[in-house]
Design an enzyme around this catalytic site. Structure first.
Site, PDB file in Angstrom:
ATOM      1  N   CYS A 225       7.032  71.277 -35.230  1.00  0.00           N
ATOM      2  CA  CYS A 225       7.550  70.995 -33.881  1.00  0.00           C
ATOM      3  C   CYS A 225       6.487  71.137 -32.796  1.00  0.00           C
ATOM      4  O   CYS A 225       6.590  70.527 -31.733  1.00  0.00           O
ATOM      5  CB  CYS A 225       8.717  71.923 -33.555  1.00  0.00           C
TER       6      CYS A 225
ATOM      7  N   ASN B 143      16.582  65.924 -33.013  1.00  0.00           N
ATOM      8  CA  ASN B 143      15.295  66.619 -32.988  1.00  0.00           C
ATOM      9  C   ASN B 143      14.301  65.800 -33.807  1.00  0.00           C
ATOM     10  O   ASN B 143      14.457  65.667 -35.016  1.00  0.00           O
ATOM     11  CB  ASN B 143      15.497  68.020 -33.587  1.00  0.00           C
TER      12      ASN B 143
ATOM     13  N   HIS C 230      10.126  70.724 -26.178  1.00  0.00           N
ATOM     14  CA  HIS C 230      10.424  70.145 -27.489  1.00  0.00           C
ATOM     15  C   HIS C 230      11.943  70.101 -27.625  1.00  0.00           C
ATOM     16  O   HIS C 230      12.628  71.086 -27.343  1.00  0.00           O
ATOM     17  CB  HIS C 230       9.797  71.011 -28.581  1.00  0.00           C
TER      18      HIS C 230
HETATM   19  N1  ACO Z   1      29.022  71.080 -39.460  1.00  0.00           N
HETATM   20  C1  ACO Z   1      30.008  71.946 -39.597  1.00  0.00           C
HETATM   21  N2  ACO Z   1      29.823  73.237 -39.901  1.00  0.00           N
HETATM   22  C2  ACO Z   1      28.578  73.661 -40.091  1.00  0.00           C
HETATM   23  C3  ACO Z   1      27.469  72.795 -39.959  1.00  0.00           C
HETATM   24  C4  ACO Z   1      27.727  71.452 -39.636  1.00  0.00           C
HETATM   25  N3  ACO Z   1      26.752  70.533 -39.500  1.00  0.00           N
HETATM   26  N4  ACO Z   1      26.363  73.484 -40.203  1.00  0.00           N
HETATM   27  C5  ACO Z   1      26.719  74.737 -40.463  1.00  0.00           C
HETATM   28  N5  ACO Z   1      28.059  74.845 -40.399  1.00  0.00           N
HETATM   29  C6  ACO Z   1      28.875  76.028 -40.604  1.00  0.00           C
HETATM   30  C7  ACO Z   1      28.216  77.006 -41.524  1.00  0.00           C
HETATM   31  O1  ACO Z   1      28.466  76.689 -42.868  1.00  0.00           O
HETATM   32  C8  ACO Z   1      28.863  78.285 -41.113  1.00  0.00           C
HETATM   33  O2  ACO Z   1      30.132  78.359 -41.711  1.00  0.00           O
HETATM   34  P1  ACO Z   1      30.699  79.762 -42.237  1.00  0.00           P
HETATM   35  O3  ACO Z   1      30.789  80.627 -41.022  1.00  0.00           O
HETATM   36  O4  ACO Z   1      32.005  79.371 -42.814  1.00  0.00           O
HETATM   37  O5  ACO Z   1      29.695  80.237 -43.228  1.00  0.00           O
HETATM   38  C9  ACO Z   1      29.068  78.122 -39.630  1.00  0.00           C
HETATM   39  O6  ACO Z   1      29.021  76.722 -39.371  1.00  0.00           O
HETATM   40  C10 ACO Z   1      28.009  78.812 -38.808  1.00  0.00           C
HETATM   41  O7  ACO Z   1      26.737  78.541 -39.397  1.00  0.00           O
HETATM   42  P2  ACO Z   1      25.396  78.999 -38.749  1.00  0.00           P
HETATM   43  O8  ACO Z   1      24.224  78.428 -39.493  1.00  0.00           O
HETATM   44  O9  ACO Z   1      25.443  80.462 -38.509  1.00  0.00           O
HETATM   45  O10 ACO Z   1      25.563  78.166 -37.461  1.00  0.00           O
HETATM   46  P3  ACO Z   1      25.150  78.513 -36.001  1.00  0.00           P
HETATM   47  O11 ACO Z   1      26.363  78.803 -35.245  1.00  0.00           O
HETATM   48  O12 ACO Z   1      24.022  79.443 -35.918  1.00  0.00           O
HETATM   49  O13 ACO Z   1      24.617  77.095 -35.570  1.00  0.00           O
HETATM   50  C11 ACO Z   1      22.541  75.954 -35.480  1.00  0.00           C
HETATM   51  C12 ACO Z   1      23.643  76.437 -36.363  1.00  0.00           C
HETATM   52  C13 ACO Z   1      23.037  74.868 -34.570  1.00  0.00           C
HETATM   53  C14 ACO Z   1      21.428  75.379 -36.333  1.00  0.00           C
HETATM   54  C15 ACO Z   1      22.045  77.149 -34.668  1.00  0.00           C
HETATM   55  O14 ACO Z   1      21.739  78.231 -35.493  1.00  0.00           O
HETATM   56  C16 ACO Z   1      20.888  76.827 -33.862  1.00  0.00           C
HETATM   57  O15 ACO Z   1      20.970  76.152 -32.877  1.00  0.00           O
HETATM   58  N6  ACO Z   1      19.716  77.351 -34.246  1.00  0.00           N
HETATM   59  C17 ACO Z   1      18.491  77.021 -33.605  1.00  0.00           C
HETATM   60  C18 ACO Z   1      17.680  76.297 -34.560  1.00  0.00           C
HETATM   61  C19 ACO Z   1      17.414  74.914 -34.142  1.00  0.00           C
HETATM   62  O16 ACO Z   1      17.843  74.389 -33.173  1.00  0.00           O
HETATM   63  N7  ACO Z   1      16.592  74.324 -34.934  1.00  0.00           N
HETATM   64  C20 ACO Z   1      16.141  73.051 -34.669  1.00  0.00           C
HETATM   65  C21 ACO Z   1      15.001  72.789 -35.519  1.00  0.00           C
HETATM   66  S1  ACO Z   1      13.786  73.986 -35.358  1.00  0.00           S
HETATM   67  C22 ACO Z   1      13.004  73.652 -34.030  1.00  0.00           C
HETATM   68  O17 ACO Z   1      12.856  72.527 -33.658  1.00  0.00           O
HETATM   69  C23 ACO Z   1      12.442  74.786 -33.285  1.00  0.00           C
END
Ligand code: ACO
Length: 356
Positions: free
Chosen positions: A116, A312, A282
């Site tokens: 990234c 992204n 980013h």
């Molecule tokens: N659709 C539906 N449900 C989903 C999905 C999806 N696409 N993905 C995950 N879930 C579910 C999981 O299975 C989990 O279910 P459970 O509670 O029954 O186990 C629940 O949603 C929560 O999962 P988490 O991974 O804890 O989800 P979170 O609420 O943290 O959201 C996300 C995930 C959006 C990736 C978040 O962690 C985030 O924004 N992280 C930042 C990372 C990021 O943005 N990365 C981008 C790339 S890296 C970069 O560019 C820096």
């Protein structure tokens, strides 16, 4: 005093629009979940068998080169940032040289593997070559074809819904116009958490019980005396060949490191966030960008977000967003522009420039 300016910029987004509803047909997800957590409404995917990371990069590069008023043959160095290269090796830099028809061998080509932050690292690198006088026309590209490497099943949904394909390119040239060009660069890394956001297989780690992973992993390498196994049957059978992300951990790190590094470049140039004409973060996740905006007390018109449309695009996200902001007239001559990124490694960084 010689500084580096962006003399031309271009972007390319492939034509195929994939909406959240479309993903819902292949995995258990929903438009509501994706929008609420990431802000993403749709992303673009390149056309399999027709487009690659390099061909998309070439599309963006041709625009940047034309806008800089030069020809491909005038380019004397290529910097290519990507995590989704056409080949494991050679890198995309030389493939782009070929694609653009640059026949001279005096051109240098280098790939940047900083995920990234690839574009931000690339800009800082190109800046050094320009200011030292070594090169006068550097082509810097960030491009990704993520859609070729994602897990399109429910298993991969937390990663797959976030990423999109695209490319952005700039031509860097020297300028002696007082106050214009790149004013400051800051680059950071912390390998402690390398596996928190990683694409591990296939790889030359050789299947040793990786002490850096939470659990020992059996990659199915066996006990051969000699190596020669890069991709094992077990990796394929158990779908180990996809990116891994600890989303909540990445989120926490990102919202801390983005504001820190932005403040560093502002401080180095003796300005404050209030002086910023535009922040191009980013496009990791809309929630991250909104957090950064609040922390720095920036107005909506000081931050460019387009993740809603493109997802992204990793190394491509900063140049695509910068290009779009310029084309929309949101950045004017003399504006202070900050580019900032955080990502896998972890690495993070920022560039501050006075546009013009
Ligand atoms: N659709 C539906 N449900 C989903 C999905 C999806 N696409 N993905 C995950 N879930 C579910 C999981 O299975 C989990 O279910 P459970 O509670 O029954 O186990 C629940 O949603 C929560 O999962 P988490 O991974 O804890 O989800 P979170 O609420 O943290 O959201 C996300 C995930 C959006 C990736 C978040 O962690 C985030 O924004 N992280 C930042 C990372 C990021 O943005 N990365 C981008 C790339 S890296 C970069 O560019 C820096």
């Amino acid at each position: 005093m010689i500084r580096t300016r962006i003399a031309g910029i271009g972007k390319y987004l492939p034509g195929r629009v994939v909406r959240n509803d479309d993903l819902q047909t292949v995995m258990d997800t929903s438009d509501e979940w994706i929008q609420e957590r990431t802000g993403i409404q749709e992303r673009r995917y390149g056309t399999k068998h027709q487009e690659t990371t390099t061909t998309m990069a070439a599309q963006a590069a041709r625009i940047a080169i034309e806008r800089a008023g030069i020809t491909p043959e005038d380019i004397d160095f290529i910097l290519f940032a990507t995590l989704s290269p056409d080949y494991y090796f050679p890198g995309c830099g030389v493939l782009l040289q070929r694609e653009l028809g640059i026949t001279k061998t005096s051109v240098g080509a280098m790939d940047i593997r900083n995920q990234c932050t690839g574009f931000v690292y690339g800009l800082a690198t190109g800046d050094q070559f320009i200011r030292s006088g070594m090169y006068r026309n550097i082509l810097l590209v960030g491009a990704e074809m993520h859609s070729m490497g994602l897990d399109f099943t429910t298993r991969g949904r937390n990663v797959t819904v976030i990423f999109g394909d695209g490319a952005g390119a700039v031509v860097l040239q020297p300028t002696e116009e007082p106050g214009k060009g790149i004013l400051a660069n800051r680059l950071h890394s912390d390998g402690t958490h390398a596996e928190k956001l990683a694409f591990i297989n296939p790889g030359a780690h050789g299947g040793y019980h990786n002490k850096y992973l939470d659990e020992p992993v059996d990659y199915g390498y066996g006990n051969e005396t000699y190596g020669g196994i890069f991709l094992t049957d077990k990796m394929m059978e158990e779908a180990m060949t996809f990116p891994y992300m600890d989303g909540p951990f990445v989120f926490k790190m990102a919202v801390q490191k983005f504001p820190e590094v932005i403040q560093e470049v502002l401080g180095e140039a003796g300005v404050t966030a209030a002086d910023l004409g535009m922040l191009i973060p980013h496009q990791a996740n809309l929630r991250i960008s909104q957090f950064v905006q609040r922390t720095l007390r920036l107005r909506d018109d000081q931050v460019w977000n387009n993740i809603q449309k493109y997802g992204n695009t990793t190394a491509a996200s900063v140049p695509i967003a910068l290009c779009e902001a310029l084309e929309a007239g949101a950045i004017r001559d003399g504006d202070l522009v900050c580019l900032a990124a955080f990502g896998s490694g972890f690495t993070w960084g920022a560039n501050l420039l006075r546009w013009g």
